[in-house]
Design a protein around this motif. Structure first.
Motif, PDB file in Angstrom:
ATOM      1  N   LEU A   1     -17.257  15.633  24.088  1.00 18.45           N
ATOM      2  CA  LEU A   1     -17.967  16.278  25.200  1.00 18.45           C
ATOM      3  C   LEU A   1     -17.366  15.920  26.562  1.00 18.45           C
ATOM      4  N   PRO A   2     -16.982  14.656  26.799  1.00 18.59           N
ATOM      5  CA  PRO A   2     -16.339  14.354  28.085  1.00 18.59           C
ATOM      6  C   PRO A   2     -15.015  15.110  28.267  1.00 18.59           C
ATOM      7  N   ILE A   3     -14.299  15.342  27.172  1.00 19.48           N
ATOM      8  CA  ILE A   3     -13.047  16.104  27.250  1.00 19.48           C
ATOM      9  C   ILE A   3     -13.357  17.542  27.651  1.00 19.48           C
ATOM     10  N   LEU A   4     -14.433  18.094  27.057  1.00 19.92           N
ATOM     11  CA  LEU A   4     -14.835  19.457  27.393  1.00 19.92           C
ATOM     12  C   LEU A   4     -15.243  19.559  28.860  1.00 19.92           C
ATOM     13  N   GLU A   5     -15.991  18.582  29.339  1.00 24.07           N
ATOM     14  CA  GLU A   5     -16.405  18.570  30.747  1.00 24.07           C
ATOM     15  C   GLU A   5     -15.191  18.500  31.678  1.00 24.07           C
ATOM     16  N   GLN A   6     -14.207  17.697  31.288  1.00 26.70           N
ATOM     17  CA  GLN A   6     -12.989  17.600  32.093  1.00 26.70           C
ATOM     18  C   GLN A   6     -12.228  18.925  32.082  1.00 26.70           C
TER      19      GLN A   6
ATOM     20  N   ASN B   1     -10.493  24.345  38.894  1.00 32.99           N
ATOM     21  CA  ASN B   1      -9.421  24.108  39.865  1.00 32.99           C
ATOM     22  C   ASN B   1      -8.175  24.944  39.552  1.00 32.99           C
ATOM     23  N   HIS B   2      -8.314  25.849  38.582  1.00 34.43           N
ATOM     24  CA  HIS B   2      -7.220  26.743  38.172  1.00 34.43           C
ATOM     25  C   HIS B   2      -6.006  25.987  37.631  1.00 34.43           C
ATOM     26  N   ASP B   3      -6.241  24.777  37.124  1.00 33.67           N
ATOM     27  CA  ASP B   3      -5.160  24.029  36.469  1.00 33.67           C
ATOM     28  C   ASP B   3      -5.174  24.412  34.989  1.00 33.67           C
ATOM     29  N   THR B   4      -4.636  25.589  34.704  1.00 34.80           N
ATOM     30  CA  THR B   4      -4.756  26.153  33.358  1.00 34.80           C
ATOM     31  C   THR B   4      -3.959  25.382  32.317  1.00 34.80           C
ATOM     32  N   ASP B   5      -2.795  24.869  32.703  1.00 31.36           N
ATOM     33  CA  ASP B   5      -1.984  24.103  31.746  1.00 31.36           C
ATOM     34  C   ASP B   5      -2.751  22.875  31.252  1.00 31.36           C
ATOM     35  N   LYS B   6      -3.338  22.153  32.191  1.00 32.76           N
ATOM     36  CA  LYS B   6      -4.101  20.946  31.829  1.00 32.76           C
ATOM     37  C   LYS B   6      -5.334  21.323  31.011  1.00 32.76           C
TER      38      LYS B   6
ATOM     39  N   LEU C   1      -5.757  23.882  28.943  1.00 30.01           N
ATOM     40  CA  LEU C   1      -5.371  24.204  27.569  1.00 30.01           C
ATOM     41  C   LEU C   1      -4.966  22.957  26.804  1.00 30.01           C
ATOM     42  N   GLU C   2      -4.351  22.034  27.486  1.00 30.09           N
ATOM     43  CA  GLU C   2      -3.976  20.763  26.867  1.00 30.09           C
ATOM     44  C   GLU C   2      -5.223  19.994  26.411  1.00 30.09           C
ATOM     45  N   LEU C   3      -6.230  19.969  27.266  1.00 31.93           N
ATOM     46  CA  LEU C   3      -7.481  19.281  26.925  1.00 31.93           C
ATOM     47  C   LEU C   3      -8.211  19.987  25.785  1.00 31.93           C
ATOM     48  N   LEU C   4      -8.257  21.317  25.846  1.00 33.25           N
ATOM     49  CA  LEU C   4      -8.972  22.078  24.818  1.00 33.25           C
ATOM     50  C   LEU C   4      -8.361  21.871  23.436  1.00 33.25           C
ATOM     51  N   ALA C   5      -7.057  21.653  23.387  1.00 33.51           N
ATOM     52  CA  ALA C   5      -6.381  21.439  22.104  1.00 33.51           C
ATOM     53  C   ALA C   5      -6.838  20.156  21.417  1.00 33.51           C
ATOM     54  N   ASP C   6      -7.405  19.239  22.197  1.00 33.26           N
ATOM     55  CA  ASP C   6      -7.859  17.961  21.633  1.00 33.26           C
ATOM     56  C   ASP C   6      -9.284  18.026  21.095  1.00 33.26           C
ATOM     57  N   ILE C   7      -9.962  19.152  21.273  1.00 35.13           N
ATOM     58  CA  ILE C   7     -11.360  19.268  20.846  1.00 35.13           C
ATOM     59  C   ILE C   7     -11.413  19.913  19.471  1.00 35.13           C
ATOM     60  N   LYS C   8     -11.931  19.175  18.514  1.00 32.74           N
ATOM     61  CA  LYS C   8     -11.931  19.618  17.117  1.00 32.74           C
ATOM     62  C   LYS C   8     -13.330  19.884  16.552  1.00 32.74           C
TER      63      LYS C   8
END
Length: 201
Positions: free
Chosen positions: A29-34, A41-46, A48-55
């Motif tokens: 959940l903290p990863i999702l919030e981040q 902030n329109h930091d789309t690369d970051k 998508l990187e974070l979303l890939a870690d949510i399983k």
């Protein structure tokens, strides 16, 4: 006794599964919030990187909705639509994903589909201001002026209600309440000072 033991074993397995589920949610959940913050902030690369870690399966509908929004920032509407559709397949009541599908339909000029999506989203959550607003836009483009005005009024009412609720939440916050009290005291002090200064001959 054998059946009782089997039942207890089954309950233990269920408890173990629930514990693992909650541990997984606590971790992700903290990863999702981040990811939500980086997307804002329109930091789309970051993002998508974070979303890939949510399983966690329970979070996947939200993950796909955020991924779809990121794809819109990349101007990849086909990928965005696929992500929103996947989100709705995972959670048919995900009104934000449905609204986003309506937005894509609206942008492509498919007014009937857009209106259908917005109306569906509002059946799931009648207090979603974005859907009211975008439905108003779709109605206006369709030439349904009275319906458009009605939806705009609903969007404004819902937005104002949300602002009031947020304001009440801030006031109830002990830290905020302390600052509000000091602000009131300061204002009273200024008023008293000005009153007595005016009375000095």
């Amino acid at each position: 006794p054998a059946k009782a033991r089997q039942s207890l074993k089954s309950n233990d397995q269920t408890l173990d599964w629930l514990e693992q589920l909650f541990q997984g949610l606590d971790a992700e959940l903290p990863i999702l919030e981040q990811a939500i913050k980086t997307l804002d902030n329109h930091d789309t690369d970051k993002t998508l990187e974070l979303l890939a870690d949510i399983k966690q399966p329970l979070l996947q509908a939200e993950v796909e909705t955020l991924r779809g929004t990121a794809m819109i920032y990349y101007n990849k509407t086909t990928e965005a639509k696929a992500a929103f559709e996947k989100a709705v397949a995972l959670d048919p009541k995900h009104y934000r994903a449905i609204t986003n599908l309506g937005n894509l339909a609206l942008e492509s000029g498919n007014l009937d589909e857009a209106i259908s999506k917005y109306e569906h989203a509002l059946k799931l959550n009648e207090n979603f201001a974005n859907a009211h607003h975008n439905l108003a836009v779709a109605y206006r483009k369709k030439g349904l002026v009275s319906k458009s005005v009605s939806e705009l009024k609903k969007a404004q009412r819902v937005s104002q209600q949300k602002l009031r609720e947020e304001a009440r939440g801030l006031i109830k916050n002990p830290q905020t309440a302390k600052y509000v009290r000091w602000l009131v005291i300061a204002v009273i002090a200024v008023i008293v000072f000005l009153f007595f200064r005016q009375r000095v001959p």
